[in-house]
Design a protein around this motif. Structure first.
Motif, short mmCIF file in Angstrom:
data_model
loop_
_atom_site.label_atom_id
_atom_site.label_comp_id
_atom_site.label_asym_id
_atom_site.label_seq_id
_atom_site.Cartn_x
_atom_site.Cartn_y
_atom_site.Cartn_z
N ASP A 600 16.81 -1.44 1.29
CA ASP A 600 16.56 0.00 1.21
C ASP A 600 16.26 0.32 -0.25
O ASP A 600 17.18 0.29 -1.07
N PRO A 601 14.99 0.58 -0.61
CA PRO A 601 13.82 0.73 0.26
C PRO A 601 13.32 -0.61 0.80
O PRO A 601 13.52 -1.65 0.18
N GLU A 602 12.67 -0.54 1.96
CA GLU A 602 12.08 -1.75 2.53
C GLU A 602 10.86 -2.17 1.71
O GLU A 602 10.20 -1.34 1.07
N VAL A 603 10.58 -3.46 1.75
CA VAL A 603 9.39 -4.02 1.10
C VAL A 603 8.59 -4.74 2.18
O VAL A 603 9.12 -5.59 2.89
N PHE A 642 5.89 3.63 -2.72
CA PHE A 642 4.44 3.85 -2.73
C PHE A 642 3.76 2.80 -1.87
O PHE A 642 4.38 1.82 -1.44
N ILE A 643 2.48 3.03 -1.63
CA ILE A 643 1.63 2.11 -0.88
C ILE A 643 0.51 1.63 -1.80
O ILE A 643 -0.11 2.44 -2.50
N LYS A 644 0.26 0.33 -1.82
CA LYS A 644 -0.86 -0.23 -2.58
C LYS A 644 -1.80 -0.93 -1.60
O LYS A 644 -1.39 -1.80 -0.85
N VAL A 645 -3.07 -0.51 -1.66
CA VAL A 645 -4.08 -1.09 -0.79
C VAL A 645 -5.13 -1.78 -1.66
O VAL A 645 -5.69 -1.16 -2.57
N LEU A 646 -5.37 -3.05 -1.39
CA LEU A 646 -6.41 -3.80 -2.09
C LEU A 646 -7.64 -3.88 -1.19
O LEU A 646 -7.53 -4.27 -0.01
N ASP A 652 -14.70 -0.43 1.91
CA ASP A 652 -13.40 -0.03 2.46
C ASP A 652 -12.70 -1.15 3.20
O ASP A 652 -11.67 -0.92 3.84
N ARG A 653 -13.25 -2.38 3.12
CA ARG A 653 -12.60 -3.51 3.80
C ARG A 653 -11.30 -3.89 3.11
O ARG A 653 -11.27 -4.10 1.90
N ILE A 654 -10.23 -3.97 3.89
CA ILE A 654 -8.89 -4.17 3.34
C ILE A 654 -8.63 -5.65 3.10
O ILE A 654 -8.79 -6.49 4.00
N LEU A 655 -8.21 -5.98 1.89
CA LEU A 655 -7.82 -7.35 1.54
C LEU A 655 -6.31 -7.55 1.68
O LEU A 655 -5.86 -8.67 1.95
N GLY A 656 -5.55 -6.52 1.47
CA GLY A 656 -4.10 -6.63 1.56
C GLY A 656 -3.43 -5.29 1.31
O GLY A 656 -4.02 -4.40 0.70
N VAL A 657 -2.21 -5.17 1.78
CA VAL A 657 -1.44 -3.94 1.62
C VAL A 657 0.00 -4.31 1.27
O VAL A 657 0.59 -5.19 1.91
N SER A 658 0.54 -3.67 0.25
CA SER A 658 1.95 -3.81 -0.12
C SER A 658 2.58 -2.43 -0.07
O SER A 658 2.01 -1.46 -0.57
N ILE A 659 3.78 -2.34 0.52
CA ILE A 659 4.47 -1.06 0.65
C ILE A 659 5.92 -1.25 0.23
O ILE A 659 6.57 -2.23 0.61
N VAL A 660 6.42 -0.30 -0.54
CA VAL A 660 7.86 -0.24 -0.83
C VAL A 660 8.29 1.19 -0.54
O VAL A 660 7.68 2.14 -1.04
N GLY A 661 9.29 1.33 0.29
CA GLY A 661 9.73 2.67 0.65
C GLY A 661 10.41 2.67 2.00
O GLY A 661 10.51 1.64 2.69
N HIS A 662 10.91 3.85 2.39
CA HIS A 662 11.58 3.99 3.68
C HIS A 662 10.62 3.66 4.82
O HIS A 662 9.50 4.16 4.88
N GLY A 663 11.08 2.80 5.76
CA GLY A 663 10.26 2.45 6.91
C GLY A 663 9.00 1.70 6.59
O GLY A 663 8.02 1.76 7.35
N ALA A 664 8.99 0.96 5.48
CA ALA A 664 7.77 0.24 5.08
C ALA A 664 7.32 -0.73 6.16
O ALA A 664 6.12 -0.90 6.40
N GLY A 665 8.27 -1.37 6.84
CA GLY A 665 7.91 -2.31 7.89
C GLY A 665 7.19 -1.65 9.04
O GLY A 665 6.29 -2.23 9.65
#
Length: 745
Positions: A600-603, A642-646, A652-665
Motif C-alpha cells: 500500500d500503495p500497490e505497484v 501516478f501512472i506512467k505510460v510509455l 499512441d501504441r503502448i510499450l509499457g505501463v507502470s502504476i503506483v497507487g491505490h488499486g494499481a493492480g
C-alpha cells in the motif's frame, strides 16, 4: 519524452546509404536493368563465348565481381546472371563461380543490413527480437538452410532480414554456401540450355517448381527423421514401453500443475497428477492466498489509525495476532476446495499422492507404482532461497513458507530483502505492531521497477514506521547483546560519507525474502540429462520442451517469472504442446505479462518500464498522470501515486505501463487488455468510463497524451476562423477594415 541521440555511427550509416543510393541510381540510369533480359543475353551469347575464349580470367573475374555487387546491393538480375553463367562457363565452372559469388554477395548484403538497420530496429523492437534471437542462437543454421532451399522465397529478403538478427556472420556464410548450392545448380544447368529457352518462365516450369519444392521440403523431412531417430535412440537406451497408462503425468499440484491437469482432462486425455504434499502448492498454502489475507488484516488496522482524518474517532487499534492468523488460515480453508483432490478427480484427473521419480522418460515411480505415460510435465515449483550468511544456520529464520505458523507477533522483525515479498510482508507486520527494518542490497526497494515508482513506496513505508536500509550488505548474525536479551544481531554495512558504515540490528525474528529457487532435485531428472540453467531453473526451449521430446516443464521450475498467472500461462502451452505438438507447437509469449506488488500503495506493471527501455535502447515517449488529479482519488483520500505510460514516439501504441497507487493492480487490467489486442491510447480515450471511478485514470492518462499531441497548426487556423466568424464574416470584415481606415484618416 523521447530518448534520442546522434552518434558517429549514425553519420557513418548515412554515408553508406548515400554510396548505395548513388550506385543504384547509376545502375538504373545506365540502362543496365533493361539490358539484363533473356532476349538480350541470348543475342549476346556468341560474343560472350568469344570473349571467354580470348581472356577467360578477365571474363570470369569480371563476371564474379559484377555478380557480387548486384547480390550485395540486392539489384535485380541475379537470376539472369546465374543463367548466363551456366551458358558461358558450363555446369562445372559456372556452378563454382556463381556459388561463391552469390554467397559472398549475400553475406555483404547481410552485413550492410546489419550495419544500417539492426541498431535502430533492435532499439524499437527489442522485446519482439529477443525471442527471435534466442531461436536463431539455437536453430538459426537449420532455419536459414531451409529458407535457402525454397526457390520461391526471395533470396535478397533472406539476406536483409537475417542481417537484423544476432546470427553470426560465419554461420550465415557457410549455411548460405551449402543451402543455395542445389538451387544454383538448377539455374546454372538451365543456362546450358539457354538457346532452347523461349522465356524466363521456362526456368520456373511446373516440373522444376515441383523439384524445388521437394528440395525445400527435404530439410523439414530431415528434421522429422532426426527427431524420429532421437526417439528411437531414447527408446533403445531407456527401454520404451509398448503401451502407456496415461497421456500425461503431471508432477506437482501447484498452480502450473493444476492448470496443466485441468486442460489435459478437458480435451479427454488421460491425466495423472502426482503431489507429495498439499494440493494448491505455494499459492494456496504459503503464498498468494495467506499473504493477501494478512495484507487485508493489516490494512484494516491502518485504516483504523487513519480514520481520524475522515472525522471518525475510534482510537488505537488493538491487535489480536492469534485472531489475525485465524483469519489467514480460514481464508486458506475457504479457497482449498477449488484445488482439492476431490474436485480434480471429478474433472477426470487421477490424483496420486506420493514422491515422484522419473525412471525413464516414460516411466514415473510413485511409491510402489510405476506410471507409464507418453508425456511428463514437470511443475514442481520453487522454495525460498536461503543465503550463505554466517550464523544463519544457528538461527530459526522465517520464510514465506513457515511464516504462517507464527503464534505471536514479533516485537522486532528484520526483513532481509526488499523485493515484492519482503515489502508486502514487512509492511503488513509493521501495521500489525512489529518494529520492522528492511535490509536491501540494491539502492532502492523493488530493484526491477523505476526509481520514482519505488520511491513512492519507500516514502509510505517510512511514514508508517518501517526502517529502510538500502544499498546495504548483510555480513553475519551474532548472538544477542546480553544473556537476558533473547534476540540476535544482524551485522550490516553500507557505503557512507566517511567510508563504510557498520550497523548492528537487534531482532527477535529474521524474515528471509531474497528470492526463490526452483525445485529441480530428487525427481530423477539428472540421470536423464535434464539439467538446470545457471539461474537454477530447468533448461527448456520456447515451447517449454526439455532435452527429451516428451518431458516438459512449466511454472516456477521453468522460470523466468515466478507469478501464479505466469505459471498458468505456461501450463496451457506445455499441455497443448505435449498433446498436439506433432502437428503444431506454440512458443510462450511473455510480452504483455502483468505483475503486481500488493503493498500500500500497490505497484503494478505490464510491458517495458523506463529502466528496461533505456537498457534495451528502445526509444519511447513518456506520459505521466498523477492520481491527485483524479476526482475519485480525491474523494477517497487516496491521492498518492501516478501512472506512467510509455509509447512509441509520436504514436499512441503502448510499450509499457507502470502504476503506483491505490488499486494499481486493478487499473493495470485495462492497459494489459489494450496492449494484448493492439489498442492504442486513442481507443482508451474514446471509451466511456463511469464517473467517478478509479478506472477513469486510464482514460485521463490517454487524455494527457492526446493533449501533448494536439494539432497546433490546425488549432491556430481554427482560432483565426472563429475570430473571423465572430466579426460577422466577409462583409463585416470589410466594413471593419474601412472603419479603421477612416478613423486613421
Amino acid at each position: 519524452m523521447p530518448v534520442k541521440g546522434v552518434s558517429v555511427l549514425k553519420r557513418q550509416r548515412l554515408v553508406i546509404i548515400a554510396i548505395i543510393a548513388v550506385v543504384v541510381a547509376v545502375f538504373f540510369a545506365s540502362g543496365a536493368n533493361e539490358a539484363l533480359t533473356l532476349d538480350n543475353l541470348k543475342a549476346e551469347q556468341t560474343r560472350f563465348q568469344a570473349w571467354l575464349a580470348e581472356d577467360p580470367l578477365t571474363v570470369g573475374g569480371g563476371f564474379f565481381v559484377i555478380y557480387v555487387v548486384m547480390a550485395a546491393l540486392s539489384l535485380p538480375g541475379a537470376t539472369l546472371l546465374t543463367v548466363l553463367g551456366g551458358a558461358l562457363f558450363g555446369l562445372g565452372w559456372g556452378l563454382l563461380i556463381i556459388s561463391f559469388a552469390s554467397t559472398l554477395g549475400a553475406t555483404l548484403a547481410f552485413l550492410i543490413a546489419r550495419t544500417l538497420a539492426r541498431g535502430p530496429v533492435e532499439r524499437r523492437f527489442a522485446r519482439q527480437l529477443e525471442s527471435v534471437n534466442r531461436g536463431i542462437a539455437r536453430e538459426g543454421a537449420f532455419y536459414l538452410f531451409t529458407l535457402r532451399l525454397i526457390p520461391l522465397f526471395p533470396f535478397f529478403v533472406i539476406n536483409l532480414v537475417l542481417g537484423l538478427t544476432r546470427m553470426r556472420t560465419w554461420t550465415f556464410y557457410w549455411v548460405s554456401q551449402v543451402g543455395m548450392l542445389p538451387g544454383t545448380a538448377v539455374y546454372v544447368n538451365a543456362g546450358r540450355e539457354l538457346g532452347q529457352l523461349e522465356s524466363l518462365g521456362g526456368i520456373l516450369s511446373p516440373g522444376l517448381i515441383v523439384s524445388f519444392t521437394l528440395i525445400g521440403i527435404f530439410p523439414l523431412l530431415a528434421r522429422r527423421l532426426v527427431e524420429f531417430a532421437k526417439r528411437r535412440r531414447l527408446a533403445r537406451e531407456y527401454g520404451k514401453p509398448g503401451g502407456f497408462d496415461y497421456d500425461i503425468v503431471v508432477i506437482g499440484g501447484g498452480s502450473a500443475g493444476l492448470v496443466a491437469s485441468y486442460i489435459g482432462a478437458a480435451v479427454k486425455a488421460r491425466v495423472a497428477l502426482v503431489e507429495r504434499d498439499r494440493m494448491g502448492g505455494d499459492c494456496l498454502n504459503t503464498g498468494c492466498v495467506p499473504s493477501k489475507a494478512l495484507i487485508r488484516a493489516s490494512r484494516v488496522a491502518q485504516e483504523v489509525r487513519d480514520a481520524g482524518r475522515f472525522g471518525i474517532e475510534v482510537g488505537k487499534p488493538r491487535i489480536d495476532f492469534a485472531g489475525v492468523m485465524a483469519h489467514v488460515h480460514q481464508a486458506v480453508r475457504d479457497v482449498e476446495p477449488h484445488d482439492s483432490p476431490e474436485r480434480y478427480r471429478g474433472l477426470g484427473v487421477e490424483v496420486v499422492h506420493g514422491e515422484a521419480r522419473l525412471l525413464t522418460p516414460w516411466e514415473v515411480r510413485v511409491g510402489e507404482r510405476v506410471l507409464t505415460t507418453r508425456h511428463v510435465i514437470i511443475a514442481t515449483g520453487a522454495r525460498p532461497r536461503i543465503p550463505a550468511l554466517p550464523g544463519l544456520d544457528d538461527s530459526e529464520v522465517l520464510t514465506s513458507d513457515n511464516l504462517w505458523q507464527l503464534e505471536s507477533l514479533p516485537e522486532r522483525l528484520v526483513v532481509l530483502g526488499g523485493g515484492p515479498i519482503g515489502c508486502e510482508l514487512g509492511q503488513s507486520f509493521a501495521r500489525l505492531g512489529s518494529r520492522v527494518t528492511v535490509v536491501e542490497m540494491a539502492p532502492q526497494l523493488l530493484p526491477r521497477e523505476d526509481h520514482d515508482i519505488a520511491a513512492q513506496l519507500a516514502l509510505r513505508l517510512e511514514n508508517e514506521g518501517v526502517q529502510l536500509r538500502l544499498g546495504t550488505q548483510a555480513l553475519r548474525i551474532e548472538p544477542g547483546p546480553s544473556h537476558g536479551d533473547r534476540g540476535k544481531v544482524l551485522v550490516i554495512e553500507r557505503a557512507g560519507e566517511q567510508g563504510v558504515d557498520t550497523e548492528r540490528l537487534v531482532f527477535d525474528r529474521l524474515l528471509v525474502a531474497v528470492g526463490r529457487e526452483a525445485n529441480v532435485g530428487g525427481f530423477g531428472l539428472e540421470a536423464l540429462g535434464v539439467l538446470p540453467r545457471d539461474d537454477g531453473t530447468l533448461e527448456v526451449d520456447e515451447t517449454l520442451r526439455s532435452l527429451h521430446p516428451n518431458i516438459w516443464a512449466c511454472g516456477d521450475v521453468a522460470g523466468p517469472f515466478q507469478l501464479t498467472h505466469a505459471s498458468a500461462h505456461q501450463a496451457w502451452h506445455a499441455t497443448v504442446n505435449a498433446l498436439f505438438g506433432e502437428v503444431k507447437r506454440f512458443a510462450v509469449n511473455y510480452r504483455n505479462l502483468p505483475a503486481v506488488t500488493f503493498t500500500d500503495p500497490e505497484v503494478a506493471r505490464v510491458g517495458l518500464n523506463e529502466r528496461e527501455a533505456r537498457q534495451q535502447g528502445v526509444e519511447y515517449e513518456l506520459t505521466r498522470y498523477d492520481l491527485s488529479e483524479l476526482d475519485r482519488a480525491i474523494a477517497d483520500g487516496r491521492i498518492q501515486g501516478f501512472i506512467k505510460v510509455l509509447t512509441v514516439p509520436g504514436k499512441d501504441r503502448i510499450l509499457g505501463v507502470s502504476i503506483v497507487g491505490h488499486g494499481a493492480g486493478e487499473l493495470l487490467g485495462e492497459f494489459t487488455l489494450a496492449m494484448t489486442h493492439g489498442l492504442g491510447l486513442n481507443k482508451l480515450l474514446g471509451t466511456i468510463h463511469s464517473y467517478p471511478t478509479f478506472s477513469e485514470a486510464a482514460k485521463a492518462s490517454a487524455g494527457v497524451w492526446k493533449n501533448a499531441h494536439k494539432p497546433e497548426r490546425l488549432l491556430g487556423w481554427l482560432e483565426r476562423y472563429f475570430t473571423w466568424r465572430r466579426r460577422g464574416g466577409p462583409i463585416d470584415e470589410l466594413r471593419h477594415s474601412l472603419r479603421e481606415r477612416d478613423d486613421k484618416a
